[in-house]
Write a protein that holds these residues in place. Structure first.
Motif, PDB file in Angstrom:
ATOM      1  N   LEU A 335       0.825  -1.211   0.000  1.00 28.07           N
ATOM      2  CA  LEU A 335       0.000   0.000   0.000  1.00 28.07           C
ATOM      3  C   LEU A 335       0.857   1.259   0.000  1.00 28.07           C
ATOM      4  O   LEU A 335       0.506   2.260  -0.630  1.00 28.07           O
ATOM      5  N   GLU A 336       1.986   1.205   0.684  1.00 23.90           N
ATOM      6  CA  GLU A 336       2.900   2.352   0.652  1.00 23.90           C
ATOM      7  C   GLU A 336       3.478   2.530  -0.748  1.00 23.90           C
ATOM      8  O   GLU A 336       3.591   3.658  -1.253  1.00 23.90           O
ATOM      9  N   GLY A 337       3.865   1.429  -1.374  1.00 23.13           N
ATOM     10  CA  GLY A 337       4.386   1.514  -2.741  1.00 23.13           C
ATOM     11  C   GLY A 337       3.350   2.039  -3.708  1.00 23.13           C
ATOM     12  O   GLY A 337       3.652   2.824  -4.612  1.00 23.13           O
ATOM     13  N   TYR A 338       2.113   1.621  -3.514  1.00 22.68           N
ATOM     14  CA  TYR A 338       1.026   2.082  -4.390  1.00 22.68           C
ATOM     15  C   TYR A 338       0.698   3.547  -4.132  1.00 22.68           C
ATOM     16  O   TYR A 338       0.243   4.263  -5.025  1.00 22.68           O
ATOM     17  N   GLY A 339       0.950   3.988  -2.900  1.00 23.59           N
ATOM     18  CA  GLY A 339       0.673   5.380  -2.566  1.00 23.59           C
ATOM     19  C   GLY A 339      -0.762   5.628  -2.153  1.00 23.59           C
ATOM     20  O   GLY A 339      -1.281   6.737  -2.338  1.00 23.59           O
ATOM     21  N   LEU A 340      -1.415   4.625  -1.560  1.00 22.65           N
ATOM     22  CA  LEU A 340      -2.813   4.773  -1.181  1.00 22.65           C
ATOM     23  C   LEU A 340      -2.944   5.496   0.160  1.00 22.65           C
ATOM     24  O   LEU A 340      -2.274   5.157   1.129  1.00 22.65           O
ATOM     25  N   ASP A 341      -3.812   6.470   0.189  1.00 23.54           N
ATOM     26  CA  ASP A 341      -4.149   7.164   1.426  1.00 23.54           C
ATOM     27  C   ASP A 341      -5.217   6.335   2.143  1.00 23.54           C
ATOM     28  O   ASP A 341      -6.409   6.441   1.853  1.00 23.54           O
ATOM     29  N   THR A 342      -4.789   5.491   3.078  1.00 25.01           N
ATOM     30  CA  THR A 342      -5.735   4.587   3.736  1.00 25.01           C
ATOM     31  C   THR A 342      -6.682   5.327   4.669  1.00 25.01           C
ATOM     32  O   THR A 342      -7.776   4.827   4.968  1.00 25.01           O
ATOM     33  N   GLU A 343      -6.287   6.501   5.127  1.00 19.68           N
ATOM     34  CA  GLU A 343      -7.201   7.288   5.963  1.00 19.68           C
ATOM     35  C   GLU A 343      -8.431   7.696   5.153  1.00 19.68           C
ATOM     36  O   GLU A 343      -9.556   7.681   5.647  1.00 19.68           O
ATOM     37  N   ALA A 344      -8.209   8.069   3.915  1.00 19.14           N
ATOM     38  CA  ALA A 344      -9.312   8.545   3.075  1.00 19.14           C
ATOM     39  C   ALA A 344     -10.015   7.421   2.316  1.00 19.14           C
ATOM     40  O   ALA A 344     -11.206   7.521   2.016  1.00 19.14           O
ATOM     41  N   ASN A 345      -9.278   6.358   1.985  1.00 18.50           N
ATOM     42  CA  ASN A 345      -9.826   5.322   1.099  1.00 18.50           C
ATOM     43  C   ASN A 345      -9.861   3.928   1.704  1.00 18.50           C
ATOM     44  O   ASN A 345     -10.231   2.978   1.025  1.00 18.50           O
ATOM     45  N   GLY A 346      -9.474   3.811   2.975  1.00 17.00           N
ATOM     46  CA  GLY A 346      -9.395   2.487   3.578  1.00 17.00           C
ATOM     47  C   GLY A 346     -10.713   1.750   3.606  1.00 17.00           C
ATOM     48  O   GLY A 346     -10.755   0.524   3.413  1.00 17.00           O
ATOM     49  N   HIS A 347     -11.829   2.463   3.811  1.00 16.19           N
ATOM     50  CA  HIS A 347     -13.125   1.793   3.875  1.00 16.19           C
ATOM     51  C   HIS A 347     -13.548   1.281   2.493  1.00 16.19           C
ATOM     52  O   HIS A 347     -14.180   0.219   2.391  1.00 16.19           O
ATOM     53  N   VAL A 348     -13.202   2.017   1.438  1.00 14.75           N
ATOM     54  CA  VAL A 348     -13.534   1.545   0.091  1.00 14.75           C
ATOM     55  C   VAL A 348     -12.722   0.296  -0.232  1.00 14.75           C
ATOM     56  O   VAL A 348     -13.243  -0.688  -0.775  1.00 14.75           O
ATOM     57  N   LEU A 349     -11.437   0.324   0.100  1.00 13.08           N
ATOM     58  CA  LEU A 349     -10.593  -0.848  -0.107  1.00 13.08           C
ATOM     59  C   LEU A 349     -11.140  -2.030   0.680  1.00 13.08           C
ATOM     60  O   LEU A 349     -11.200  -3.156   0.166  1.00 13.08           O
ATOM     61  N   ALA A 350     -11.553  -1.793   1.923  1.00 14.86           N
ATOM     62  CA  ALA A 350     -12.097  -2.874   2.749  1.00 14.86           C
ATOM     63  C   ALA A 350     -13.352  -3.465   2.111  1.00 14.86           C
ATOM     64  O   ALA A 350     -13.565  -4.685   2.139  1.00 14.86           O
ATOM     65  N   ALA A 351     -14.194  -2.624   1.515  1.00 13.08           N
ATOM     66  CA  ALA A 351     -15.410  -3.122   0.871  1.00 13.08           C
ATOM     67  C   ALA A 351     -15.060  -4.052  -0.291  1.00 13.08           C
ATOM     68  O   ALA A 351     -15.689  -5.109  -0.465  1.00 13.08           O
TER      69      ALA A 351
END
Length: 383
Positions: A335-351
């Motif tokens: 996720l760090e390599g991809y550059g994902l902001d898990t604070e903003a998008n973590g719930h969408v990823l979880a879905a």
């Protein structure tokens, strides 16, 4: 023509790529022949009809020499490369093709047939045909020069339908899933590789967004599908019922959003990446084989691909009997390599992960019950 239909049917029945065994042969479509040296290539398409009335079309390129009976051209695949080199009708060459490369058909084929030309090039012959440009061809064209896919050398197209693609053969390729399982089994960190895989996927997504149409999807409609599928999983595997409230809490957060969508890989996991000379390369952009060509082209959230890779790490960890720390390190690094902001998008990823894990639950319950704990283990983290 009746004899040819029977001959091609009997030939196809003995091949691993043939998915038409439940149907019946009804026709053969012959394309224009193309001469090369003392040989002649004729594209033959076997038409198979099924009980529900739909038809599938399967390519068997026929090669004739002199008075000999025709053979499947993939068994003498050097002819296809000769035709590409010669810019024969239907063959589009995009790069110079080296001379004198030996041809060898890959024996581990599944839905397509691959032919290797020395260690430099390969051809992928599409067996089950769909009208129009093949997604693998158009994506490799869009990502040319990026370093995160094999380079495109050309294609074979007949009446607007792609029959084959010619690609760079990667040097000493290592299968991503096998490599990850080896690291897990030996308790070696896979974090550096996971980080690089995330970077490469980010590049893939960035370029796909530049080259193909983008759109948005209403979170409520997306979640409707998630809920329906998760409910169906619970009906088949009662153990999932205890995760329903946790899954619903995630879905509710997504339902009120509007999400950006774009062209994605569509079937992203560790088995779709190869490590070659220190770089990670994504392969097989044909998407999920059970979906139609139109469905595979539809814009989707790039987080579907991200979720697919994260689920694949879980399977590598289970296969290699690695501990939770190993898996978490992989996830974080990717996720760090991809550059994902898990604070903003973590719930969408979880879905998307929940949706994928639900599919896994059904598959494992039916065919590999000893692995059912892998998707259930992920769902357990939601509580």
């Amino acid at each position: 023509m009746a004899d040819l239909t029977d001959d091609l049917w009997n030939l196809a029945l003995g091949e691993r790529w043939f998915s038409g065994r439940e149907g019946r042969p009804v026709d053969v479509e012959l394309g224009d022949s193309v001469a090369v040296g003392d040989a002649e290539l004729t594209p033959a398409v076997l038409v198979v009809e099924f009980d529900d009335g739909h038809r599938d079309r399967f390519l068997v390129p026929l090669l004739s020499r002199g008075g000999d009976d025709p053979i499947d051209a993939c068994d003498d695949g050097g002819v296809l490369l000769d035709l590409l080199r010669a810019d024969a009708p239907g063959f589009e060459r995009l790069k110079e093709v080296p001379e004198g490369l030996p041809a060898k058909r890959y024996t581990g084929e599944q839905s397509n047939t691959s032919i290797f030309y020395g260690s430099e090039l390969l051809a992928k012959v599409f067996r089950r045909l769909e009208p129009g440009v093949n997604t693998d061809v158009e994506v490799h064209r869009a990502l040319a020069g990026s370093g995160v896919v094999a380079e495109l050398y050309g294609a074979w197209r007949v009446d607007g339908t792609d029959y084959a693609v010619f690609l760079e053969a990667l040097k000493d390729p290592q299968d991503g899933y096998v490599l990850a399982c080896d690291h897990a089994r030996e308790a070696r960190s896979f974090a550096e590789h996971a980080h690089a895989l995330g970077e490469s996927l980010a590049t893939v997504h960035r370029l796909l967004a530049d080259e193909f149409p983008t759109s948005t999807i209403d979170g409520a409609s997306l979640v409707t599908g998630f809920r329906e599928r998760f409910a169906a999983v619970g009906e088949e595997v009662p153990a999932v019922a205890e995760y329903r409230d946790a899954a619903e809490a995630v879905f509710r957060r997504v339902a009120g959003e509007t999400l950006p969508t774009q062209r994605v890989h569509g079937d992203c996991h560790l088995g779709q990446v190869l490590l070659s000379e220190g770089r990670w390369v994504y392969v097989d952009f044909e998407g999920e084989p059970l979906k139609s060509l139109e469905e595979r082209r539809e814009p989707d959230s790039p987080l579907r691909d991200v979720a697919g890779m994260l689920r694949s790490f879980a399977y590598a960890a289970a296969t290699g009997e690695a501990n939770d720390d190993w898996l978490q390190e992989c996830r974080t690094a990717f996720l760090e390599g991809y550059g994902l902001d898990t604070e903003a998008n973590g719930h969408v990823l979880a879905a998307y992960e929940i949706d994928k894990a639900g599919y896994e639950v059904v598959y494992e319950a039916r065919y590999r019950p000893h692995l059912l704990n892998v998707p259930l283990g992920y769902l357990d983290t939601l509580r």
